[in-house]
Design an enzyme around this catalytic site. Structure first.
Site, PDB file in Angstrom:
ATOM      1  N   SER A 126       0.827  -1.221   0.000  1.00  0.00           N
ATOM      2  CA  SER A 126       0.000   0.000   0.000  1.00  0.00           C
ATOM      3  C   SER A 126       0.852   1.257   0.000  1.00  0.00           C
ATOM      4  O   SER A 126       1.973   1.270   0.509  1.00  0.00           O
ATOM      5  CB  SER A 126      -0.905   0.033   1.237  1.00  0.00           C
ATOM      6  N   GLY A 131      -4.573   1.853  -1.814  1.00  0.00           N
ATOM      7  CA  GLY A 131      -4.633   0.656  -0.976  1.00  0.00           C
ATOM      8  C   GLY A 131      -5.314  -0.450  -1.754  1.00  0.00           C
ATOM      9  O   GLY A 131      -4.681  -1.394  -2.230  1.00  0.00           O
ATOM     10  N   SER A 132      -6.629  -0.299  -1.973  1.00  0.00           N
ATOM     11  CA  SER A 132      -7.367  -1.310  -2.743  1.00  0.00           C
ATOM     12  C   SER A 132      -6.865  -1.387  -4.185  1.00  0.00           C
ATOM     13  O   SER A 132      -6.706  -2.470  -4.746  1.00  0.00           O
ATOM     14  CB  SER A 132      -8.866  -0.963  -2.759  1.00  0.00           C
ATOM     15  N   ASP A 239      -3.851 -13.958  -1.324  1.00  0.00           N
ATOM     16  CA  ASP A 239      -4.808 -15.085  -1.253  1.00  0.00           C
ATOM     17  C   ASP A 239      -4.569 -15.876   0.037  1.00  0.00           C
ATOM     18  O   ASP A 239      -5.511 -16.207   0.767  1.00  0.00           O
ATOM     19  CB  ASP A 239      -4.635 -16.024  -2.458  1.00  0.00           C
ATOM     20  N   GLU A 362      -5.640  -6.380   4.221  1.00  0.00           N
ATOM     21  CA  GLU A 362      -5.457  -7.502   3.275  1.00  0.00           C
ATOM     22  C   GLU A 362      -6.654  -7.612   2.324  1.00  0.00           C
ATOM     23  O   GLU A 362      -7.042  -8.710   1.912  1.00  0.00           O
ATOM     24  CB  GLU A 362      -5.135  -8.797   4.011  1.00  0.00           C
ATOM     25  N   THR A 364     -10.260  -5.015   1.503  1.00  0.00           N
ATOM     26  CA  THR A 364     -11.529  -4.683   2.169  1.00  0.00           C
ATOM     27  C   THR A 364     -12.598  -5.710   1.789  1.00  0.00           C
ATOM     28  O   THR A 364     -12.437  -6.471   0.829  1.00  0.00           O
ATOM     29  CB  THR A 364     -12.017  -3.306   1.688  1.00  0.00           C
TER      30      THR A 364
END
Ligand code: CAA
Length: 380
Positions: A126, A131-132, A239, A362, A364
């Site tokens: 990030s 972030g996303s 993952d 990790e 949203t």
């Protein structure tokens, strides 16, 4: 379908439970109040094999598998979620180096992680502006005579100030995910410094920092896997990481339910224990049911990963459901406590705060829904 744990899984679960009960639970409130990083505890956890649960024995790991890792995470999180997030990121870093590293990189870094020589590892993806949307990152890595030079700022890095090794993602090519590479950056690298140390709502025994790179020179061997192939490494690591966060949510929710059961049996209201009221019983029943569903989803995702099956969708479902259910379970447990839930004397106040981040880091809940929906639509 086999719901039985094997002997190794039972052993890891019991080892983590014993350690958590003996060493973490009694001091969790103090770590939260004082914001102390659990250095001594992490060292002991490494000695117990908890920093490389799914890492091959030849690299100092426990080689106990992904289900064992999830079970251990649940136990540690039940006692101290702040210590658990450090454990989660460290296991993720050890695994990602084993999967994508050269044998030199693995030999140099992984035994230091699993043995506790490094107190932990960190994962720096990030940035302040993304972030996303991870593939929008701007930190740059340009080639130099000796290797690479990093410039940029990483944001919200769990344990970034304590980690012996940090996986850092940086732009080595053009825009988008195909211009990103991953690097292994060691603590003390000149040009790397700690920026803001965040003051957080919860998980106060874990640190969350900015990492600032100003012409930070790293060797050519720091590149993890191929140039411009780093985004895939982040996705694969996340993952697995999402199973860890799902397990963390289950552990926190279990602690909240335990507190709600205990309090509702002790507290007298209208001449009888609070637990006699159907309104309270329904809250407990809903929480126990959601908790069991969350646990099974997390273990299913762990089992798929352990068997080498595709597990991206399962990990996102597990993280999505477990983290949202855990927040509902904490909120109900909080409500059961009435006014006492709002004061620091009762653990539920900390559990509510610690739990909140699980729907965010990790990936949203919204990112998990993107991953799940894409996999449904792509396979349709
Ligand atoms: N496994 C392997 N490869 C994958 C993958 C996966 N699960 N998911 C995507 N990829 C690959 C794709 O195949 C594609 O590759 P090619 O085009 O080369 O074939 C590439 O990655 C890009 O995929 P998308 O187009 O799907 O990428 P996107 O930009 O749309 O992003 C996303 C998808 C799911 C939203 C992703 O950006 C994401 O997960 N974002 C959230 C990031 C995140 O979780 N950050 C957490 C920070 S770390 C943290 O919190 C740790 C901590 O300290 C506690």
């Amino acid at each position: 379908m086999d719901f039985q744990l094997n002997e190794t899984e039972k052993l890891i679960q019991q080892t983590a439970r014993d350690f958590a009960t003996r060493e973490l639970a009694p001091t969790a409130a103090r770590r939260d109040a004082e914001g102390t990083f659990p250095l001594a505890e992490l060292k002991k956890m490494a000695e117990l094999g908890l920093m490389g649960v799914n890492v091959p024995e030849k690299w100092g790991g426990t080689e106990a598998g992904v289900v064992a890792y999830a079970l251990a995470m649940m136990e540690i999180s039940r006692a101290c979620a702040a210590t658990a997030v450090t454990m989660a990121v460290t296991n993720m870093v050890a695994e990602v180096i084993c999967k994508f590293g050269t044998s030199e990189q693995i030999q140099r870094q992984v035994p230091r992680i699993t043995s506790g020589e490094y107190s932990c590892g960190a994962f720096a993806l990030s940035e302040p502006h993304c972030g996303s949307d991870a593939s929008a990152l701007r930190t740059s890595a340009r080639r130099s005579e000796r290797g690479w030079v990093l410039n940029g700022t990483k944001q919200f890095i769990t344990s970034g100030d304590h980690a012996g090794v940090i996986v850092v993602w940086a732009r080595t090519g053009g825009p988008g995910h195909r211009g990103i590479s991953a690097f292994l950056v060691e603590k003390g690298t000149p040009g790397m410094s700690i920026g803001t140390v965040e003051k957080k709502m919860g998980l106060k025994g874990s640190t969350t920092v900015q990492l600032v790179f100003e012409d930070a020179e790293i060797p050519a061997e720091a590149l993890l896997d191929e140039e411009n192939r780093g985004f895939r490494i982040a996705m694969v690591a996340l993952d697995g990481g999402r199973i860890g966060v799902g397990a963390q949510a289950v552990g926190i929710a279990q602690a909240a339910l335990d507190e709600a059961v205990r309090y509702s049996r002790e507290r007298q209201a209208f001449g009888a224990p609070l637990a006699n009221k159907q309104a309270i019983q329904w809250m407990l029943a809903d929480s126990a049911t959601e908790l069991e569903a969350a646990r099974l989803l997390v273990l299913q995702a762990a089992d798929c990963k352990g068997r080498g099956l595709p597990f991206t969708r399962q990990a996102s479902m597990a993280k999505l459901f477990a983290s949202e259910a855990a927040n509902r379970i904490c909120a109900r447990a909080f409500q059961v406590h009435g006014g006492y839930g709002y004061i620091k004397e009762y653990p539920i106040e900390r559990l509510v705060r610690d739990c909140r981040i699980t729907t965010i880091y990790e990936g949203t809940s919204e990112v998990q829904r993107m991953v799940i929906a894409r996999s449904l639509l792509d396979n349709a």
